[in-house]
Design a protein around this motif. Structure first.
Motif, PDB file in Angstrom:
ATOM      1  N   GLY A   1       9.917   4.400   7.407  1.00 18.87           N
ATOM      2  CA  GLY A   1       9.444   3.221   7.385  1.00 18.87           C
ATOM      3  C   GLY A   1       7.965   3.244   6.276  1.00 18.87           C
ATOM      4  N   ARG A   2       7.621   2.084   5.658  1.00 19.78           N
ATOM      5  CA  ARG A   2       6.474   2.124   4.878  1.00 19.78           C
ATOM      6  C   ARG A   2       5.075   1.624   5.620  1.00 19.78           C
ATOM      7  N   TYR A   3       4.005   2.275   5.218  1.00 18.85           N
ATOM      8  CA  TYR A   3       2.930   1.751   5.515  1.00 18.85           C
ATOM      9  C   TYR A   3       1.838   1.632   4.530  1.00 18.85           C
ATOM     10  N   SER A   4       1.363   0.659   3.987  1.00 15.57           N
ATOM     11  CA  SER A   4       0.560   0.207   2.950  1.00 15.57           C
ATOM     12  C   SER A   4      -0.731  -0.092   3.351  1.00 15.57           C
ATOM     13  N   LEU A   5      -1.785   0.550   3.015  1.00 12.67           N
ATOM     14  CA  LEU A   5      -3.355   0.253   3.481  1.00 12.67           C
ATOM     15  C   LEU A   5      -3.908   0.094   2.264  1.00 12.67           C
ATOM     16  N   ALA A   6      -4.517  -1.285   1.903  1.00 15.55           N
ATOM     17  CA  ALA A   6      -5.239  -1.451   0.775  1.00 15.55           C
ATOM     18  C   ALA A   6      -4.497  -1.178  -0.424  1.00 15.55           C
TER      19      ALA A   6
ATOM     20  N   VAL B   1      -4.613  -6.396   3.786  1.00 23.83           N
ATOM     21  CA  VAL B   1      -5.263  -5.143   3.987  1.00 23.83           C
ATOM     22  C   VAL B   1      -4.313  -4.059   4.236  1.00 23.83           C
ATOM     23  N   LEU B   2      -3.330  -4.340   5.387  1.00 25.00           N
ATOM     24  CA  LEU B   2      -2.320  -3.390   5.781  1.00 25.00           C
ATOM     25  C   LEU B   2      -0.773  -4.278   5.800  1.00 25.00           C
ATOM     26  N   GLU B   3      -0.009  -3.511   5.629  1.00 23.13           N
ATOM     27  CA  GLU B   3       1.487  -3.896   5.644  1.00 23.13           C
ATOM     28  C   GLU B   3       2.501  -2.712   6.280  1.00 23.13           C
TER      29      GLU B   3
ATOM     30  N   VAL C   1      -1.737  -7.445   8.140  1.00 23.49           N
ATOM     31  CA  VAL C   1      -2.909  -7.932   8.371  1.00 23.49           C
ATOM     32  C   VAL C   1      -3.752  -8.309   7.075  1.00 23.49           C
ATOM     33  N   GLU C   2      -4.225  -9.747   7.037  1.00 23.59           N
ATOM     34  CA  GLU C   2      -4.894 -10.069   5.614  1.00 23.59           C
ATOM     35  C   GLU C   2      -6.521  -9.661   5.886  1.00 23.59           C
TER      36      GLU C   2
END
Length: 232
Positions: A63-68, A4-6, A31-32
């Motif tokens: 930095g990198r934030y990936s959501l869905a 879900v998020l990284e 977070v899975e």
């Protein structure tokens, strides 16, 4: 299980030069789907800053934030607004209900902003209120409800869009012990049904209800452990 998020090497710096404050220092976190995660830390540790980033209320310095699957940094303001409205269900310590609106109308709000037709949003809002045991109080305004009931309305509002992530900031901070137990039981039920939950708390007994507990200190993740519930 999907992610879900990284977060990769997330840093958040306020100010510059000698006045720079490093609120987050290279956070790596994933977070899975279906995870129930509690984030703990003392005042000034960076946990509130992290919550703002997770909720797309702020953008990291680096930095990198990936959501869905979406890189948050690459989203436009309109796309970020859509993510906040549809992908994330927010729950706050202070409930954030609109005073002169019924419980039903409060729960409907994210659907109003999302352009959902009236009949459909009413159906979904009543379903969400029923999920938290408050369908019979749909016509009551916040001042007619106890603190625990107001927080249940707030949870229903967070769930009504069927979000990818439920993000709760000190959701029991303004509640007595009986109401706290009621709210935590709802979170337990949501976790068992497969919801992805991230909760920010300073209370150990609240954190231990999650499956995983992260401790933050001085802008770093000091520990990341599974609880007995996860092991069971």
């Amino acid at each position: 299980m999907s992610r879900v998020l990284e977060l990769d090497a997330i840093e958040q710096v306020y100010g510059s030069g000698d006045a720079a404050v490093h609120a987050l220092r290279g956070i790596d976190l994933s977070v899975e789907s279906g995870d129930y995660v509690a984030i703990m830390g003392p005042s000034g540790s960076g946990k509130s800053t992290l919550m703002n980033l997770l909720g797309c209320l702020d953008i990291a310095s680096s930095g990198r934030y990936s959501l869905a699957g979406h890189d948050v940094r690459e989203l436009s303001e309109n796309e970020l607004a859509r993510v906040r409205n549809q992908e994330i269900g927010f729950i706050f310590q202070s409930f954030n209900l609109v005073a002169r609106m019924s419980a039903l109308a409060n729960v409907e709000l994210p659907l109003v902003y999302g352009g959902v037709r009236r009949a459909e949003r009413r159906r979904r809002a009543l379903e969400a209120l029923d999920r938290v045991g408050l369908a019979q109080r749909a016509d009551h305004e916040p001042h007619e409800l106890s603190g625990g009931q107001q927080q249940r309305v707030a949870i229903a509002r967070a769930l009504v869009t069927n979000p990818t992530l439920v993000l709760a900031d000190e959701p029991t901070g303004n509640l007595d012990s009986a109401s706290t137990d009621e709210i935590l039981a709802i979170f337990d039920d949501l976790a068992q049904s497969g919801r992805t939950i991230v909760i920010i708390t300073h209370e150990e007994h609240v954190a231990e209800r999650a499956h995983r507990v992260l401790s933050i200190r001085d802008g770093n993740i000091a520990s990341d452990r599974l609880t007995g519930i996860a092991a069971a």
